[in-house]
Design a protein around this motif. Structure first.
Motif, PDB file in Angstrom:
ATOM      1  N   ALA A   1       0.625  -1.452  -0.231  1.00  0.00           N
ATOM      2  CA  ALA A   1       0.134   0.230  -0.120  1.00  0.00           C
ATOM      3  C   ALA A   1       1.165   1.276   0.289  1.00  0.00           C
ATOM      4  N   LEU A   2       2.330   1.620   0.906  1.00  0.00           N
ATOM      5  CA  LEU A   2       2.568   2.512   1.105  1.00  0.00           C
ATOM      6  C   LEU A   2       4.212   2.440   0.133  1.00  0.00           C
ATOM      7  N   PHE A   3       4.561   0.809  -0.279  1.00  0.00           N
ATOM      8  CA  PHE A   3       5.606   1.272  -0.802  1.00  0.00           C
ATOM      9  C   PHE A   3       6.215   0.947  -2.466  1.00  0.00           C
ATOM     10  N   SER A   4       6.814   0.356  -2.968  1.00  0.00           N
ATOM     11  CA  SER A   4       7.227   0.091  -4.297  1.00  0.00           C
ATOM     12  C   SER A   4       8.777  -0.305  -4.436  1.00  0.00           C
ATOM     13  N   ASP A   5       9.227  -1.132  -4.489  1.00  0.00           N
ATOM     14  CA  ASP A   5      10.558  -1.847  -5.148  1.00  0.00           C
ATOM     15  C   ASP A   5      10.525  -1.778  -6.883  1.00  0.00           C
ATOM     16  N   SER A   6       9.839  -1.521  -7.740  1.00  0.00           N
ATOM     17  CA  SER A   6      10.029  -1.724  -8.613  1.00  0.00           C
ATOM     18  C   SER A   6      10.692  -0.845  -9.520  1.00  0.00           C
ATOM     19  N   ASP A   7      11.737  -1.229 -10.268  1.00  0.00           N
ATOM     20  CA  ASP A   7      12.211  -0.398 -11.066  1.00  0.00           C
ATOM     21  C   ASP A   7      12.091   0.011 -13.205  1.00  0.00           C
ATOM     22  N   ASP A   8      10.329  -0.374 -12.901  1.00  0.00           N
ATOM     23  CA  ASP A   8      10.202   0.696 -13.932  1.00  0.00           C
ATOM     24  C   ASP A   8       9.623   1.523 -13.775  1.00  0.00           C
ATOM     25  N   CYS A   9      10.148   2.766 -14.438  1.00  0.00           N
ATOM     26  CA  CYS A   9       9.501   4.102 -13.701  1.00  0.00           C
ATOM     27  C   CYS A   9       8.712   4.753 -14.402  1.00  0.00           C
ATOM     28  N   LYS A  10       8.081   3.914 -15.365  1.00  0.00           N
ATOM     29  CA  LYS A  10       6.548   4.342 -15.829  1.00  0.00           C
ATOM     30  C   LYS A  10       5.883   3.546 -15.388  1.00  0.00           C
ATOM     31  N   GLU A  11       5.757   2.758 -14.250  1.00  0.00           N
ATOM     32  CA  GLU A  11       4.428   2.313 -13.620  1.00  0.00           C
ATOM     33  C   GLU A  11       4.344   3.691 -12.020  1.00  0.00           C
ATOM     34  N   THR A  12       5.533   4.685 -12.407  1.00  0.00           N
ATOM     35  CA  THR A  12       5.585   4.996 -10.916  1.00  0.00           C
ATOM     36  C   THR A  12       5.319   6.848 -10.803  1.00  0.00           C
ATOM     37  N   SER A  13       5.472   7.761 -10.528  1.00  0.00           N
ATOM     38  CA  SER A  13       4.891   9.025 -10.629  1.00  0.00           C
ATOM     39  C   SER A  13       5.625   9.581 -10.201  1.00  0.00           C
ATOM     40  N   GLU A  14       5.382  10.522 -11.027  1.00  0.00           N
ATOM     41  CA  GLU A  14       7.302  11.561 -11.270  1.00  0.00           C
ATOM     42  C   GLU A  14       6.421  12.885 -10.095  1.00  0.00           C
ATOM     43  N   VAL A  15       7.131  13.892  -9.403  1.00  0.00           N
ATOM     44  CA  VAL A  15       6.828  14.935  -8.772  1.00  0.00           C
ATOM     45  C   VAL A  15       7.690  15.739  -8.464  1.00  0.00           C
ATOM     46  N   GLN A  16       7.030  16.772  -8.840  1.00  0.00           N
ATOM     47  CA  GLN A  16       7.469  18.437  -9.253  1.00  0.00           C
ATOM     48  C   GLN A  16       8.517  18.627  -7.822  1.00  0.00           C
ATOM     49  N   ILE A  17       9.676  19.231  -7.619  1.00  0.00           N
ATOM     50  CA  ILE A  17      10.149  19.234  -6.446  1.00  0.00           C
ATOM     51  C   ILE A  17      11.598  19.689  -6.441  1.00  0.00           C
ATOM     52  N   PHE A  18      12.011  20.570  -5.566  1.00  0.00           N
ATOM     53  CA  PHE A  18      13.189  20.909  -5.041  1.00  0.00           C
ATOM     54  C   PHE A  18      14.191  20.500  -4.375  1.00  0.00           C
ATOM     55  N   LEU A  19      15.678  19.882  -5.520  1.00  0.00           N
ATOM     56  CA  LEU A  19      16.223  18.825  -4.840  1.00  0.00           C
ATOM     57  C   LEU A  19      17.091  19.430  -4.870  1.00  0.00           C
ATOM     58  N   SER A  20      17.953  19.805  -3.931  1.00  0.00           N
ATOM     59  CA  SER A  20      19.693  20.124  -3.869  1.00  0.00           C
ATOM     60  C   SER A  20      20.585  19.165  -3.541  1.00  0.00           C
ATOM     61  N   ARG A  21      21.635  20.033  -5.210  1.00  0.00           N
ATOM     62  CA  ARG A  21      22.122  18.533  -5.367  1.00  0.00           C
ATOM     63  C   ARG A  21      23.840  19.624  -4.742  1.00  0.00           C
ATOM     64  N   PRO A  22      24.425  19.324  -3.755  1.00  0.00           N
ATOM     65  CA  PRO A  22      25.172  20.208  -3.382  1.00  0.00           C
ATOM     66  C   PRO A  22      27.097  19.276  -4.112  1.00  0.00           C
ATOM     67  N   THR A  23      27.452  20.053  -5.063  1.00  0.00           N
ATOM     68  CA  THR A  23      29.073  19.237  -5.686  1.00  0.00           C
ATOM     69  C   THR A  23      30.149  19.111  -5.227  1.00  0.00           C
ATOM     70  N   PRO A  24      30.959  17.944  -5.672  1.00  0.00           N
ATOM     71  CA  PRO A  24      32.564  18.676  -4.008  1.00  0.00           C
ATOM     72  C   PRO A  24      33.045  19.472  -4.721  1.00  0.00           C
ATOM     73  N   THR A  25      33.225  20.144  -5.703  1.00  0.00           N
ATOM     74  CA  THR A  25      34.196  21.169  -6.242  1.00  0.00           C
ATOM     75  C   THR A  25      33.589  22.385  -5.408  1.00  0.00           C
ATOM     76  N   SER A  26      32.234  22.502  -5.253  1.00  0.00           N
ATOM     77  CA  SER A  26      32.178  23.906  -4.492  1.00  0.00           C
ATOM     78  C   SER A  26      31.067  23.846  -3.276  1.00  0.00           C
ATOM     79  N   LYS A  27      31.681  24.932  -2.540  1.00  0.00           N
ATOM     80  CA  LYS A  27      30.864  24.659  -1.086  1.00  0.00           C
ATOM     81  C   LYS A  27      29.841  24.961  -0.951  1.00  0.00           C
ATOM     82  N   GLN A  28      28.918  25.674  -2.360  1.00  0.00           N
ATOM     83  CA  GLN A  28      27.385  26.025  -1.921  1.00  0.00           C
ATOM     84  C   GLN A  28      27.347  25.295  -3.695  1.00  0.00           C
ATOM     85  N   SER A  29      25.666  25.353  -3.244  1.00  0.00           N
ATOM     86  CA  SER A  29      24.624  24.137  -3.515  1.00  0.00           C
ATOM     87  C   SER A  29      23.951  24.397  -4.279  1.00  0.00           C
TER      88      SER A  29
END
Length: 935
Positions: free
Chosen positions: A574-602
């Motif tokens: 009901a709550l989780f899924s371990d499927s590897d098919d991205c077509k069967e799942t939904s995508e969400v609009q989100i702000f994701l912070s991705r820090p890079t190894p060369t810069s302290k800022q994200s």
């Protein structure tokens, strides 16, 4: 008296008027104005006077003044009576009635007083008023004074609260002189009478104060004032009926009553030596009042005071403590008048006060009580018991009160509730026959009621009938109504007299001390409280009861601790899924912070992110959290389906145990349920609003409504501990599903086809992270939950005596259950004192989830190889650093648990690992050769 008269050489008064000469019956020869040694002079003197002779022993007897022939003859007789004793303080006696002895102390009383006045005449002082009185007049006056009333000689002083001489001028000192006695002897003779009267009057005033100021304090104070009135009345009767011919004999008769009044005055802080301004404030609490009386009795028993004193204080203990003892008995269902006299409202513990939880602290998992402070028992007895109650009774009384209410709620017709009416009454025992009967277990009550229980005006047989009040109408006219006109105060006084008359000289030999006597007196009540608590615990541990505690605890373990495989699998679907098919799942609009190894800022970019590990049904509305009817129906279906599966398993059995278990499972449908937690959402940085974080499902929790009286064991605080573990397990399931989905995605395709080092690093990260998650999951379910909960449930089987297992009552079981949850929280690093260590574990799991999201982005093409490679390297470095710190801290906690070198011994003895002791097992599961250091 004789200082103003002229006396001749022989001691006679010179005639100076028409009256006949009055001569004293003695005179003291004047010594020469020279150093003398009268003793040696008398012994060595040679015969030179008219009155010189040697007695049989050769001792010389010489008078210092010539006497008349008649006086010489009397002195010769006195010399023989002296039995050959010579002294220099020779007294010359002249009267015909004088005692033949030269010593002053051996003369008659009037002669003795005259001699002392002649030798030391009193100086006239204008500030001293002297009152002369005869012994007969004094005895007549003292008979009123000794009863606490004013008389012709003494009057009560309200300021000093003592008796003073009547007729003394203001500011003067009054001296009472008895005819034939001097002031010192007279004052010594009457002081006892004045003290008795003063103490009686002070105690009368104290009784008035009790009735006026403290009548509303409760029945204990009222019983004290009533008992003091009865004792004072008894002492007055004894004082008024005592008779004697002389003052000294009357004084000897009053000494025992003085001791009794002095004991009462010490008890009430009204001693004669105290001034009214020094009276302490009276503490009217029943505990203090009874403690003071008991301490006085104990002191008199230890000091072997007069039997009258011991009997009076013992009777006071019996009467004043009677109401508190009855209330104590009725509060635990001991006695006949539980419902009629006191009712349910007098049982101290209320339904809410019984919900006692033992909570210590919590972790970072959201909780309704952030501070997670220990909750204390709010159902304490409002009337503290005095210290002479046995310690085991004081300790078990509160639990017995609560057990009584819980037992009524569980089984109102339980036999122990009806049997309590036939138990022997709790009363003080003072005589040997009463103590022997109680020691032998025989409920024997003597018909004269002299054992400390006041007789009732209506017999016990008439109380049992509802028509007992009308029994007088069945009698002949004029008969059977004696008790209607009988003076109750006289009944009490007669009972006091009988009690004192039958009181033994010493305590019974079976109970030679008061503590032993108290233990025997309260033994039936102690046994009843213990039996009451054990009965309730046995009822709740019975497999045939629908309140079977182990079944309810297994239900909590299955659903809130996710140990039921059927329920867990449905919840995962009901709550989780371990499927590897991205077509069967939904995508969400989100702000994701991705820090890079060369810069302290994200840097942040708006993109479509695959929430790896979450079920697609939760993300269909493009909002988070997915609160709505669809989620409610889905989760409700999970509970109902899993419960039906469990009930189908027990449907074949038809015994009472199986029927009770099916009833519990049927009721669990409305006792179990999911709910939405009220979490803060106004700061803009709440992680539970982001489906990509590990805290995404913290808004969801599971609740359980236990039946009464099991809410004493499954309290709100205990449920909050279950819910913190449940939230942690949900996070762990999310990470497990995410890493399993990443494994499936990497098994089919190569995500770094052109960057071989990055691909190797990706495979290595997947391996170590999946091993880490598996180790934490197995540790949580096998070591922590299974290793702690299963041994606890094993102690609740019917084959084990609850008392042997360490459960004295249901509240002891509740404390052990709460401590069990504390150990589980400690082992999972969810306590507030382990917040820093818990953050390390949580961050490590966050890195695993971040890795799965990164793999998902590579799988669906949301990230390029050259973009994901530095992110992967940075994530790997951060994960290794976090693991190094986590393992180091775990080693410190393991050493603190004193299991670093004794784990094998503990496992060999098959002792369950509790609390931080379990962390050694987690450390062993994670330590695979320091792989986080080598990479």
């Amino acid at each position: 008296m004789w200082g103003d008269l002229e006396v001749d050489s022989e001691g006679f008064i010179v005639e100076s008027g028409a009256l006949d000469p009055i001569g004293p019956q003695f005179f003291i020869p004047q010594l020469l104005d020279a150093p003398q040694n009268p003793i040696l002079d008398t012994l060595k003197r040679r015969p030179f006077s008219l009155d010189f002779r040697i007695d049989g022993d050769g001792l010389a007897n010489t008078h210092l003044a010539p006497l008349k022939p008649a006086s010489k003859a009397r002195l010769e007789v006195a010399s023989v009576q002296r039995r050959k004793t010579a002294s220099w303080d020779t007294l010359c006696l002249l009267g015909a009635t004088a005692v033949g002895s030269p010593f002053i102390s051996e003369q008659d009383q009037q002669t003795f007083v005259s001699i002392r006045h002649h030798v030391t005449p009193r100086l006239r002082d204008p500030f001293i008023d002297i009152i002369h009185v005869s012994e007969e007049q004094l005895m007549q006056s003292l008979r009123s004074t000794v009863l606490g009333s004013s008389s012709t000689l003494h009057v009560w002083d309200p300021l000093g609260e003592r008796f003073v001489l009547r007729g003394v001028h203001t500011g003067n000192e009054g001296i009472l002189i008895i005819d034939g006695k001097d002031h010192s002897i007279g004052q010594s003779s009457i002081q006892l009478f004045l003290t008795i009267g003063t103490l009686l009057h002070r105690l009368d005033d104290f009784v008035v104060v009790l009735r006026r100021r403290y009548a509303a304090q409760g029945p204990t104070v009222n019983a004290l004032s009533y008992e003091l009135s009865s004792i004072l009345r008894y002492l007055r009767n004894c004082l008024s009926t005592s008779s004697a011919d002389t003052l000294s004999s009357l004084r000897m008769r009053f000494v025992p009553y003085y001791d009794a009044l002095d004991a009462l005055a010490q008890l009430c802080s009204r001693e004669e030596s105290r001034m009214p301004s020094d009276y302490p404030v009276f503490d009217a609490s029943p505990r203090i009042v009874l403690a003071n009386i008991y301490q006085q009795l104990d002191r008199h028993v230890e000091q072997h005071s007069l039997r009258l004193v011991q009997a009076m204080v013992a009777h006071m203990v019996s009467v004043v403590s009677r109401d508190l003892i009855e209330q104590t008995c009725h509060s635990v269902g001991y006695g006949k008048q539980l419902l009629s006299s006191y009712g349910h409202e007098n049982l101290v513990a209320s339904d809410q006060s019984l919900l006692v939880g033992i909570s210590e602290d919590g972790g970072d998992v959201p909780n309704d009580d952030p501070d997670d402070a220990d909750s204390s028992d709010s159902g304490a007895d409002p009337t503290p018991l005095p210290p002479f109650f046995p310690p085991e009774l004081i300790e078990g009384l509160d639990a017995a009160r609560k057990s009584l209410k819980l037992l009524k709620a569980a089984q109102a017709d339980h036999p122990i509730l009806a049997e309590a009416e036939t138990y022997p009454s709790i009363r003080w025992l003072w005589r040997d026959d009463q103590v022997l009967a109680a020691w032998s277990g025989v409920n024997a009550r003597s018909p004269d009621a002299k054992g400390g229980v006041l007789p009732t005006l209506v017999s016990d047989d008439t109380v049992d009938s509802a028509l007992a009040a009308f029994h007088v109408f069945d009698l002949e006219p004029g008969t059977g109504t004696e008790h209607l006109t009988h003076d109750k105060s006289q009944v009490s006084l007669n009972d006091l007299e009988d009690f004192i008359a039958s009181f033994p000289n010493n305590l019974p030999s079976l109970t030679p001390t008061l503590p032993q006597l108290c233990s025997l007196v309260f033994r039936p009540l102690v046994e009843h409280t213990s039996r009451l608590s054990n009965t309730l615990l046995s009822l709740l541990l019975s497999p045939t009861s629908h309140l079977h505690i182990p079944t309810h605890l297994r239900l909590l373990r299955s659903y809130l601790l996710l140990t039921s495989h059927g329920y867990k699998s449905r919840l995962l679907g009901a709550l989780f899924s371990d499927s590897d098919d991205c077509k069967e799942t939904s995508e969400v609009q989100i702000f994701l912070s991705r820090p890079t190894p060369t810069s302290k800022q994200s840097e942040s970019e708006e993109t479509r992110i695959w929430a790896v590990g979450l079920a697609s049904t939760l993300l269909q509305r493009d909002t988070w959290p997915p609160v709505g009817t669809d989620l409610s129906f889905l989760l409700r279906t999970v509970i109902v389906d899993s419960l039906e599966l469990r009930m189908d398993t027990d449907s074949e059995n038809t015994d009472q145990t199986s029927r009770s278990r099916r009833r519990i499972m049927e009721e669990a449908e409305f006792r179990l349920g999911f709910a939405i937690r009220d979490l803060p959402a106004d700061t803009g940085r709440e992680k539970w609003l982001n489906p990509l974080t590990i805290e995404a499902l913290d808004f969801l929790y599971m609740d359980y409504k236990p039946p009464h009286p099991l809410d004493v064991i499954i309290t709100p605080d205990v449920l909050s501990k279950y819910q913190r573990v449940f939230a942690f397990l949900l996070r762990l399931l999310r990470v497990q599903c995410a890493i399993q989905a990443a494994f499936r995605m990497m098994r089919r395709d190569t995500l770094f086809p052109t960057l071989t080092p990055s691909n190797k690093l990706l495979l290595h990260c997947r391996f170590v992270m999946q091993s880490f998650v598996s180790a934490v999951s197995e540790y949580a379910y096998d070591t922590v939950i299974g290793g702690n909960f299963d041994p606890f449930l094993a102690t609740l089987t019917p084959d084990i005596d609850p008392t042997i297992a360490g459960f004295a009552d249901i509240f002891a079981l509740s404390r052990v259950h709460s401590g069990l949850l504390d150990d589980i929280l400690s082992a999972l690093l969810l306590r507030s004192g382990q917040r820093n260590v818990g953050d390390l574990l949580r961050h490590a799991l966050e890195y695993v989830l971040e890795f799965a999201v990164l793999v998902g982005q590579l799988k669906r093409g949301g990230s390029k190889e050259y973009e994901a490679a530095p992110l992967l390297a940075d994530l790997h470095a951060r994960f290794l650093a976090k693991m190094a710190v986590l393992v180091k801290v775990l080693k410190g906690l393991s050493d603190k648990g004193r299991l670093s070198g004794s784990t094998v011994d503990v496992l060999a003895l098959k002792q369950p690992l509790r609390g931080v002791q379990c962390l050694h097992d987690l450390l062993v599961r994670l330590d695979l050769g320091d792989w986080w250091q080598k990479n």
